[in-house]
Design a protein around this motif. Sequence first.
Motif, PDB file in Angstrom:
ATOM      1  N   GLN A 149      24.927 -14.167 -40.964  1.00  0.00           N
ATOM      2  CA  GLN A 149      26.383 -13.901 -40.628  1.00  0.00           C
ATOM      3  C   GLN A 149      27.498 -14.707 -41.562  1.00  0.00           C
ATOM      4  O   GLN A 149      27.412 -15.887 -41.807  1.00  0.00           O
TER       5      GLN A 149
ATOM      6  N   ARG B 178      31.281 -14.368 -35.129  1.00  0.00           N
ATOM      7  CA  ARG B 178      30.096 -13.640 -34.853  1.00  0.00           C
ATOM      8  C   ARG B 178      28.817 -14.517 -35.235  1.00  0.00           C
ATOM      9  O   ARG B 178      27.923 -14.395 -34.208  1.00  0.00           O
TER      10      ARG B 178
ATOM     11  N   TYR C 234      25.949 -15.167 -32.255  1.00  0.00           N
ATOM     12  CA  TYR C 234      24.420 -14.971 -32.331  1.00  0.00           C
ATOM     13  C   TYR C 234      23.930 -16.444 -31.901  1.00  0.00           C
ATOM     14  O   TYR C 234      23.044 -16.444 -31.154  1.00  0.00           O
TER      15      TYR C 234
ATOM     16  N   ILE D  97      31.104   8.986 -31.142  1.00  0.00           N
ATOM     17  CA  ILE D  97      31.004   7.565 -31.067  1.00  0.00           C
ATOM     18  C   ILE D  97      30.504   7.253 -32.506  1.00  0.00           C
ATOM     19  O   ILE D  97      30.438   6.193 -32.966  1.00  0.00           O
TER      20      ILE D  97
ATOM     21  N   VAL E  32      33.104   5.877 -34.786  1.00  0.00           N
ATOM     22  CA  VAL E  32      33.647   4.574 -34.500  1.00  0.00           C
ATOM     23  C   VAL E  32      32.773   3.405 -34.625  1.00  0.00           C
ATOM     24  O   VAL E  32      31.979   2.751 -33.896  1.00  0.00           O
ATOM     25  N   THR E  33      33.025   3.061 -36.003  1.00  0.00           N
ATOM     26  CA  THR E  33      31.642   2.066 -36.507  1.00  0.00           C
ATOM     27  C   THR E  33      32.738   1.166 -37.372  1.00  0.00           C
ATOM     28  O   THR E  33      32.425   0.946 -38.545  1.00  0.00           O
ATOM     29  N   SER E  34      33.555   0.344 -36.835  1.00  0.00           N
ATOM     30  CA  SER E  34      34.187  -0.706 -37.256  1.00  0.00           C
ATOM     31  C   SER E  34      33.543  -2.103 -37.354  1.00  0.00           C
ATOM     32  O   SER E  34      33.764  -2.808 -38.192  1.00  0.00           O
ATOM     33  N   LEU E  35      32.666  -2.218 -36.460  1.00  0.00           N
ATOM     34  CA  LEU E  35      31.997  -3.376 -36.264  1.00  0.00           C
ATOM     35  C   LEU E  35      30.521  -3.238 -36.752  1.00  0.00           C
ATOM     36  O   LEU E  35      29.653  -2.215 -36.212  1.00  0.00           O
ATOM     37  N   LYS E  36      30.086  -4.350 -37.712  1.00  0.00           N
ATOM     38  CA  LYS E  36      28.589  -4.197 -38.132  1.00  0.00           C
ATOM     39  C   LYS E  36      28.007  -5.590 -38.239  1.00  0.00           C
ATOM     40  O   LYS E  36      28.740  -6.351 -38.161  1.00  0.00           O
ATOM     41  N   GLY E  37      26.684  -5.517 -38.108  1.00  0.00           N
ATOM     42  CA  GLY E  37      26.023  -6.865 -38.037  1.00  0.00           C
ATOM     43  C   GLY E  37      25.321  -7.224 -37.012  1.00  0.00           C
ATOM     44  O   GLY E  37      25.612  -7.621 -36.140  1.00  0.00           O
TER      45      GLY E  37
ATOM     46  N   GLU F 182      36.817  -1.118 -30.112  1.00  0.00           N
ATOM     47  CA  GLU F 182      35.229  -0.637 -29.930  1.00  0.00           C
ATOM     48  C   GLU F 182      34.341  -1.517 -29.168  1.00  0.00           C
ATOM     49  O   GLU F 182      33.386  -1.234 -28.652  1.00  0.00           O
TER      50      GLU F 182
END
Lengths: 112, 510
Positions: free
Chosen positions: B297, B302, B306, A104, A107-112, B161
Amino acid sequence: MIVYILCFILFQVGLFGILTSRNIIKIVIGLSFMEFSVYLFLVLIGYIENASAPILTGNPAQTNFVDPLPQAMVLTAIVIGLATKGMLLTMAIRIYKKFGTFDIRKVTSLKG
Amino acid sequence: MHNLIPLFIVIPLASAFLVPVIGRLIKGFSKIITLTAFLCLLLLSLNYIFLSDFSPIIYKIGGWEPVENIPIAIYLVLDSFSIFMLCIINVMAFLSALYSVSYIEKYTGINNFYTLLCIMVAGLNGIVLTGDLFNLYVFLEITVIASYALVAFGTEKEELEASFKYQVLGGIATAMILFSIGLIYWYTKTLNIADISEILQTSEDHRLIEFSQLMLIAGFGLKAAIMPFHGWLPDAHSSAPSPISAMLSGVVIKAAGLYVLFRLFFNMYVISFDIGVLITAIGTLSMVVGVFLAIGQWDLKRLLAYHSISQMGYVILGVGMGMLILAKNGNKTLAALAIGGGLFHLVNHAVFKGLLFLNAGAIEYTLGTRDLKKMGGLYSKMPVTSVTSLSASLAISGIPPFNGFFSKLIIILAAVQARFYLLAVLAVVVSIITLASFMKFQRYAFFNTSAPKKVIKEVPLSMTAVMIFMAVLCLGLSLLILPDIRDSFLGPAVNVLLDTTNYSTVILGN
């Protein structure tokens, strides 16, 4: 009483598994542990000691029945749980195909 | 009229069944049958606003009458609060389905999309209608399983994901909710919400009930993405296809999260001051922290996601203040004002946040990007998208003629009158930061001069028509501030929440 405590410990084991393990499949297993502990709890609350199955046999001496409603609830919940597990494992397979790993942390393509 | 209530669940389920079976043979069938089904639902729910006499309608599944005043059948209860939510759900569902007619062309598996959308709407209608705790759980699962699949509909890295994250957190929430239902059943030996309420009123406080309340707040808080439980929302809502983002943000977090919380804590449990403080506190927390997370952002969807957290905070704040006033036996008119403000903001948020997500979808449809830095100068190229998104941005930041202004004004007025001065100040500050954040969106997306090189034209008719209609709704919902219109739509819903203990006598008395 000890049964309820063991049941709650099973719930905690599942939660611990979800929070600490890095493998996607192990997370799914942890989630199953949590759900199974809840099913166990539901069956336990309907259980009455020395009572018989809730079937009317015509025997007037038989007055003490186990509560059948939680059992029906558990059956429904198991079917729903099957659907969610199927969905989760499908997603795990798709993630493995895209990312090439079950870890896991990768699996880090989403951030923020 | 009694036997029309199950249609709210039967129609979408039937069309969900027909879409993959017949849609495979006839091209375009899935779109037509879904739109027809949603139009029927829309007309049915509007019919109940105009024709109802505000007394709840009860449908007992299977026709089982109560034996010795113990309800046996599963109840479907249609009272004013349910009608209020049904209208929001079905209007948004119809508009999303209409919007996706052109939008969904870029995906494969159109039949699957419409099937899942129908199942989601069936689940949502079921949640709002049911009067039975376990049935509530079943419908909740129907809704969320459909939304897990819809979030992952693109099957790219990000979607998968986001969906996995949503599923794990949703699974934990489900376990907590089921555990809590088990606790309640253990204590009361019944699952009918009205029956439980009657038993809880006569019994004294019990640790078990307090524990079940906390588990329910955690479980439905996870589904509603209130602040400490918000982690999945920005990922899931920004990864889904845009019409689904509009449904998720506009309807699902409200019907599957907030509606259930309000219904159970007002009408089932005896209102307690401590729970009121807890609910108001998490509402304020999500209002303030959500907006600060949103301001940095650069991904358009996104940013909007929020803001959903932050705007949900307003709704919870309004209703939570009403709960505090009721728990202290305070002024009922003031409580009605606070709860009314919260529910008014709920319907407003469904409209303007839905519209903003559809605008984001239109931009993504033409430009193929969600990054605000890569947009610019779209004002002349996409006039309809630009004007409608301007009206939605003004509505969400609370600029006068739009609906967002009035609901925020009512919440702030209620906070001042109830002497929660800190909450009033925070609500004003958050509104100003929201305005700043949407100024950024407008400037970078539409008015920046550095336009992209691509050839850009306006999106197809079905998308623009929906956006224009929703922009008109943004303006038109301000009319709910007028007493006559308010009393036919918003007022009865508020009264259901105000008559806290009356719910069980009304339901069981029939």
